[in-house]
Design an enzyme around this catalytic site. Sequence first.
Site, PDB file in Angstrom:
ATOM      1  N   ARG A 164       0.833  -1.228   0.000  1.00  0.00           N
ATOM      2  CA  ARG A 164       0.000   0.000   0.000  1.00  0.00           C
ATOM      3  C   ARG A 164       0.858   1.265   0.000  1.00  0.00           C
ATOM      4  NH1 ARG A 164      -2.917  -3.856  -0.664  1.00  0.00           N
ATOM      5  NH2 ARG A 164      -4.729  -4.392   0.580  1.00  0.00           N
ATOM      6  N   SER A 238     -10.683  -0.226   3.764  1.00  0.00           N
ATOM      7  CA  SER A 238      -9.884  -0.459   4.978  1.00  0.00           C
ATOM      8  C   SER A 238      -9.273   0.860   5.421  1.00  0.00           C
ATOM      9  CB  SER A 238      -8.741  -1.436   4.687  1.00  0.00           C
ATOM     10  OG  SER A 238      -9.246  -2.601   4.115  1.00  0.00           O
ATOM     11  N   GLU A 336      -4.323   3.903   6.352  1.00  0.00           N
ATOM     12  CA  GLU A 336      -4.061   3.716   4.919  1.00  0.00           C
ATOM     13  C   GLU A 336      -4.688   4.880   4.129  1.00  0.00           C
ATOM     14  OE1 GLU A 336      -4.863  -0.271   3.214  1.00  0.00           O
ATOM     15  OE2 GLU A 336      -6.072   0.793   1.748  1.00  0.00           O
TER      16      GLU A 336
HETATM   17  P1  FAD Z   1      -8.721   9.268  -4.530  1.00  0.00           P
HETATM   18  O1  FAD Z   1      -9.365   8.917  -3.223  1.00  0.00           O
HETATM   19  O2  FAD Z   1      -9.393  10.266  -5.382  1.00  0.00           O
HETATM   20  O3  FAD Z   1      -7.240   9.753  -4.231  1.00  0.00           O
HETATM   21  C1  FAD Z   1      -6.379   9.025  -3.377  1.00  0.00           C
HETATM   22  C2  FAD Z   1      -5.024   9.733  -3.308  1.00  0.00           C
HETATM   23  O4  FAD Z   1      -4.382   9.656  -4.576  1.00  0.00           O
HETATM   24  C3  FAD Z   1      -5.130  11.222  -2.998  1.00  0.00           C
HETATM   25  O5  FAD Z   1      -4.021  11.600  -2.229  1.00  0.00           O
HETATM   26  C4  FAD Z   1      -5.089  11.878  -4.360  1.00  0.00           C
HETATM   27  O6  FAD Z   1      -4.609  13.197  -4.330  1.00  0.00           O
HETATM   28  C5  FAD Z   1      -4.166  10.953  -5.111  1.00  0.00           C
HETATM   29  N1  FAD Z   1      -4.447  10.865  -6.541  1.00  0.00           N
HETATM   30  C6  FAD Z   1      -5.595  10.413  -7.116  1.00  0.00           C
HETATM   31  N2  FAD Z   1      -5.467  10.429  -8.458  1.00  0.00           N
HETATM   32  C7  FAD Z   1      -4.229  10.911  -8.739  1.00  0.00           C
HETATM   33  C8  FAD Z   1      -3.517  11.188  -9.938  1.00  0.00           C
HETATM   34  N3  FAD Z   1      -4.053  10.969 -11.142  1.00  0.00           N
HETATM   35  N4  FAD Z   1      -2.271  11.694  -9.836  1.00  0.00           N
HETATM   36  C9  FAD Z   1      -1.710  11.933  -8.635  1.00  0.00           C
HETATM   37  N5  FAD Z   1      -2.348  11.708  -7.463  1.00  0.00           N
HETATM   38  C10 FAD Z   1      -3.586  11.192  -7.514  1.00  0.00           C
HETATM   39  N6  FAD Z   1      -7.821  -0.185  -1.962  1.00  0.00           N
HETATM   40  C11 FAD Z   1      -7.043  -1.274  -2.189  1.00  0.00           C
HETATM   41  O7  FAD Z   1      -5.829  -1.146  -2.374  1.00  0.00           O
HETATM   42  N7  FAD Z   1      -7.572  -2.526  -2.210  1.00  0.00           N
HETATM   43  C12 FAD Z   1      -8.888  -2.756  -2.017  1.00  0.00           C
HETATM   44  O8  FAD Z   1      -9.327  -3.900  -2.070  1.00  0.00           O
HETATM   45  C13 FAD Z   1      -9.737  -1.637  -1.752  1.00  0.00           C
HETATM   46  N8  FAD Z   1     -11.064  -1.803  -1.505  1.00  0.00           N
HETATM   47  C14 FAD Z   1     -11.856  -0.729  -1.231  1.00  0.00           C
HETATM   48  C15 FAD Z   1     -13.217  -0.939  -0.974  1.00  0.00           C
HETATM   49  C16 FAD Z   1     -14.059   0.134  -0.723  1.00  0.00           C
HETATM   50  C17 FAD Z   1     -15.527  -0.114  -0.430  1.00  0.00           C
HETATM   51  C18 FAD Z   1     -13.527   1.454  -0.741  1.00  0.00           C
HETATM   52  C19 FAD Z   1     -14.431   2.630  -0.529  1.00  0.00           C
HETATM   53  C20 FAD Z   1     -12.183   1.673  -0.986  1.00  0.00           C
HETATM   54  C21 FAD Z   1     -11.323   0.577  -1.226  1.00  0.00           C
HETATM   55  N9  FAD Z   1      -9.946   0.743  -1.461  1.00  0.00           N
HETATM   56  C22 FAD Z   1      -9.147  -0.346  -1.739  1.00  0.00           C
HETATM   57  C23 FAD Z   1      -9.348   2.082  -1.435  1.00  0.00           C
HETATM   58  C24 FAD Z   1      -9.470   2.825  -2.789  1.00  0.00           C
HETATM   59  O9  FAD Z   1     -10.476   2.269  -3.581  1.00  0.00           O
HETATM   60  C25 FAD Z   1      -8.164   2.784  -3.584  1.00  0.00           C
HETATM   61  O10 FAD Z   1      -7.108   3.317  -2.828  1.00  0.00           O
HETATM   62  C26 FAD Z   1      -8.269   3.558  -4.903  1.00  0.00           C
HETATM   63  O11 FAD Z   1      -7.125   3.353  -5.677  1.00  0.00           O
HETATM   64  C27 FAD Z   1      -8.477   5.061  -4.709  1.00  0.00           C
HETATM   65  O12 FAD Z   1      -8.766   5.613  -5.976  1.00  0.00           O
HETATM   66  P2  FAD Z   1      -9.447   7.044  -6.133  1.00  0.00           P
HETATM   67  O13 FAD Z   1      -9.435   7.374  -7.568  1.00  0.00           O
HETATM   68  O14 FAD Z   1     -10.767   7.039  -5.461  1.00  0.00           O
HETATM   69  O15 FAD Z   1      -8.420   7.940  -5.336  1.00  0.00           O
HETATM   70  P1  NAP Z   2      -9.870 -11.219   4.864  1.00  0.00           P
HETATM   71  O1  NAP Z   2      -9.934 -12.233   3.786  1.00  0.00           O
HETATM   72  O2  NAP Z   2     -10.902 -11.202   5.946  1.00  0.00           O
HETATM   73  O3  NAP Z   2      -8.426 -11.313   5.553  1.00  0.00           O
HETATM   74  C1  NAP Z   2      -8.012 -10.375   6.541  1.00  0.00           C
HETATM   75  C2  NAP Z   2      -6.600  -9.917   6.223  1.00  0.00           C
HETATM   76  O4  NAP Z   2      -5.731 -11.027   6.302  1.00  0.00           O
HETATM   77  C3  NAP Z   2      -6.515  -9.361   4.842  1.00  0.00           C
HETATM   78  O5  NAP Z   2      -6.477  -7.971   4.923  1.00  0.00           O
HETATM   79  C4  NAP Z   2      -5.283  -9.992   4.224  1.00  0.00           C
HETATM   80  O6  NAP Z   2      -4.188  -9.112   4.073  1.00  0.00           O
HETATM   81  C5  NAP Z   2      -4.870 -11.069   5.182  1.00  0.00           C
HETATM   82  N1  NAP Z   2      -4.985 -12.375   4.513  1.00  0.00           N
HETATM   83  C6  NAP Z   2      -6.086 -13.163   4.397  1.00  0.00           C
HETATM   84  N2  NAP Z   2      -5.796 -14.285   3.729  1.00  0.00           N
HETATM   85  C7  NAP Z   2      -4.486 -14.215   3.408  1.00  0.00           C
HETATM   86  C8  NAP Z   2      -3.595 -15.066   2.706  1.00  0.00           C
HETATM   87  N3  NAP Z   2      -3.997 -16.241   2.215  1.00  0.00           N
HETATM   88  N4  NAP Z   2      -2.320 -14.644   2.538  1.00  0.00           N
HETATM   89  C9  NAP Z   2      -1.902 -13.472   3.021  1.00  0.00           C
HETATM   90  N5  NAP Z   2      -2.701 -12.612   3.688  1.00  0.00           N
HETATM   91  C10 NAP Z   2      -3.966 -12.990   3.891  1.00  0.00           C
HETATM   92  O7  NAP Z   2      -9.796  -9.765   4.213  1.00  0.00           O
HETATM   93  P2  NAP Z   2     -10.936  -8.846   3.627  1.00  0.00           P
HETATM   94  O8  NAP Z   2     -11.075  -7.678   4.508  1.00  0.00           O
HETATM   95  O9  NAP Z   2     -12.136  -9.658   3.268  1.00  0.00           O
HETATM   96  O10 NAP Z   2     -10.231  -8.344   2.286  1.00  0.00           O
HETATM   97  C11 NAP Z   2      -9.938  -9.239   1.231  1.00  0.00           C
HETATM   98  C12 NAP Z   2      -8.869  -8.626   0.346  1.00  0.00           C
HETATM   99  O11 NAP Z   2      -9.348  -7.391  -0.206  1.00  0.00           O
HETATM  100  C13 NAP Z   2      -7.577  -8.289   1.095  1.00  0.00           C
HETATM  101  O12 NAP Z   2      -6.491  -8.523   0.250  1.00  0.00           O
HETATM  102  C14 NAP Z   2      -7.725  -6.831   1.415  1.00  0.00           C
HETATM  103  O13 NAP Z   2      -6.469  -6.168   1.491  1.00  0.00           O
HETATM  104  C15 NAP Z   2      -8.532  -6.315   0.213  1.00  0.00           C
HETATM  105  N6  NAP Z   2      -9.355  -5.165   0.616  1.00  0.00           N
HETATM  106  C16 NAP Z   2      -8.723  -3.970   0.743  1.00  0.00           C
HETATM  107  C17 NAP Z   2      -9.444  -2.845   1.121  1.00  0.00           C
HETATM  108  C18 NAP Z   2      -8.767  -1.502   1.192  1.00  0.00           C
HETATM  109  O14 NAP Z   2      -9.444  -0.504   1.314  1.00  0.00           O
HETATM  110  N7  NAP Z   2      -7.460  -1.449   1.118  1.00  0.00           N
HETATM  111  C19 NAP Z   2     -10.807  -2.940   1.385  1.00  0.00           C
HETATM  112  C20 NAP Z   2     -11.399  -4.192   1.276  1.00  0.00           C
HETATM  113  C21 NAP Z   2     -10.669  -5.300   0.887  1.00  0.00           C
HETATM  114  P3  NAP Z   2      -3.919  -8.126   2.809  1.00  0.00           P
HETATM  115  O15 NAP Z   2      -4.769  -6.952   3.068  1.00  0.00           O
HETATM  116  O16 NAP Z   2      -2.459  -7.826   2.947  1.00  0.00           O
HETATM  117  O17 NAP Z   2      -4.275  -8.847   1.564  1.00  0.00           O
END
Ligand code: FAD
Ligand code: NAP
Length: 340
Positions: A164, A238, A336
């Site tokens: 991340r 998250s 995050e």
């Molecule tokens: P924004 O929120 O608009 O911006 C995020 C940051 O990036 C800000 O600092 C902004 O200034 C910057 N930015 C945006 N676009 C640019 C650009 N073109 N150039 C330079 N800077 C920029 N994230 C995960 O990694 N994994 C997941 O599974 C995941 N699941 C999610 C589930 C839900 C329900 C929600 C609401 C969010 C989730 N996220 C997840 C977080 C989010 O979706 C990601 O981080 C996504 O990439 C953000 O994109 P955005 O366009 O909305 O960014």
């Molecule tokens: P989950 O399956 O309930 O698991 C909880 C956490 O344990 C996850 O965050 C994941 O880490 C870790 N994990 C689970 N199984 C794993 C494996 N086999 N090997 C290594 N790490 C493992 O998680 P969840 O909340 O439903 O999310 C599922 C996936 O979607 C995850 O990868 C999570 O990161 C991603 N997600 C991200 C966001 C976001 O906003 N960043 C939101 C929703 C879901 P990791 O996070 O490192 O994968």
Amino acid sequence: MKVKQNISLKPYNTFNINVVAKKFASFSSLDELNEILEASSKQPIEKLILGGGSNILFTKNFDGIVLKNELKGIELINEDDEYYYVKAAAGEVWHNFVQYCIEKNYAGVENLSLIPGNVGASPMQNIGAYGVEIKDVFYELEALHIHDKTITKFGLKDCEFGYRESVFKRKFKKQFIILNVTYKLKKQPNFNTSYGAIEDELKRMDVKELSIQAISQAVINIRTSKLPNPKEIGNAGSFFKNPTIAIELLEKIKLNHPTIPFYNLQNNNEQVKIAAGWLIEQCGFKGYRKNDAGCHTKQALVLVNYGNAKGEEILDLCQLIISSVKSKFDIELEAEVNVY
Ligand code: FAD
Ligand code: NAP
């Protein structure tokens, strides 16, 4: 190009926080972007590049200019024996790009289905889910420097991707506007079903032959059943990163919590990854609510706005969680989500 004044950002962030931006402009071409930057260079003013607003928590009015990225376009620019090279403009919705790949049978992003937000933000925090990260499919990106307006190409190494993390969240923070990203998608898929939930869902779906389409659908099914839809309950996914801790600390925690879930890290035998959601749940926050700020009932890692929470209330909850986890487990959680 029109710069608007005093615009509510509520429709532009998935936490649905109602703050006001002093100035707001969207751009759908490089010329428009340069024009806005030129016009706003007369007075120094803070700039915020906005994609889908799904990884942002606004805690106060924004006293600068919000630049809403509307650059569009997805094209296949090259291919070799192993890969298709697809260039997507930063303002494309990420899941639309994933669907484009699934339809064409380009493999690699199926595990990243339904992540909200835009292509341009995907390298910002090296988005990841279900064992796949953007770094696994990344080829290069082009970004405009916010001050000198030169365009630079960044390859995989230049982005310094981590969990991340990227160079754009660290040393080049707020310096570049990502314009487009080129991904390399595999011709022969490497299915990744290492996360148990995917295997379980594929079985439930009664999938006989594994495909990127089936994996994408499994991920969509899991996500829609588990995660709050921001259109119904404000959230940014998250809120915290999953921490890594030393094995010694894990052993100490296990004395009182023998069932603590942990995951081994690649090339690191001295630390393990802990699920932040589990730590938060153990501190009693799952389903917690104060006024309209809360911790989701199904996933404690997701902080939510039930309606009219202020950004500061979500931030207060974030800080309360950090201090509770610290005092119970001696683990420091890190947000995050980008806090403004
Ligand atoms: P924004 O929120 O608009 O911006 C995020 C940051 O990036 C800000 O600092 C902004 O200034 C910057 N930015 C945006 N676009 C640019 C650009 N073109 N150039 C330079 N800077 C920029 N994230 C995960 O990694 N994994 C997941 O599974 C995941 N699941 C999610 C589930 C839900 C329900 C929600 C609401 C969010 C989730 N996220 C997840 C977080 C989010 O979706 C990601 O981080 C996504 O990439 C953000 O994109 P955005 O366009 O909305 O960014
Ligand atoms: P989950 O399956 O309930 O698991 C909880 C956490 O344990 C996850 O965050 C994941 O880490 C870790 N994990 C689970 N199984 C794993 C494996 N086999 N090997 C290594 N790490 C493992 O998680 P969840 O909340 O439903 O999310 C599922 C996936 O979607 C995850 O990868 C999570 O990161 C991603 N997600 C991200 C966001 C976001 O906003 N960043 C939101 C929703 C879901 P990791 O996070 O490192 O994968």
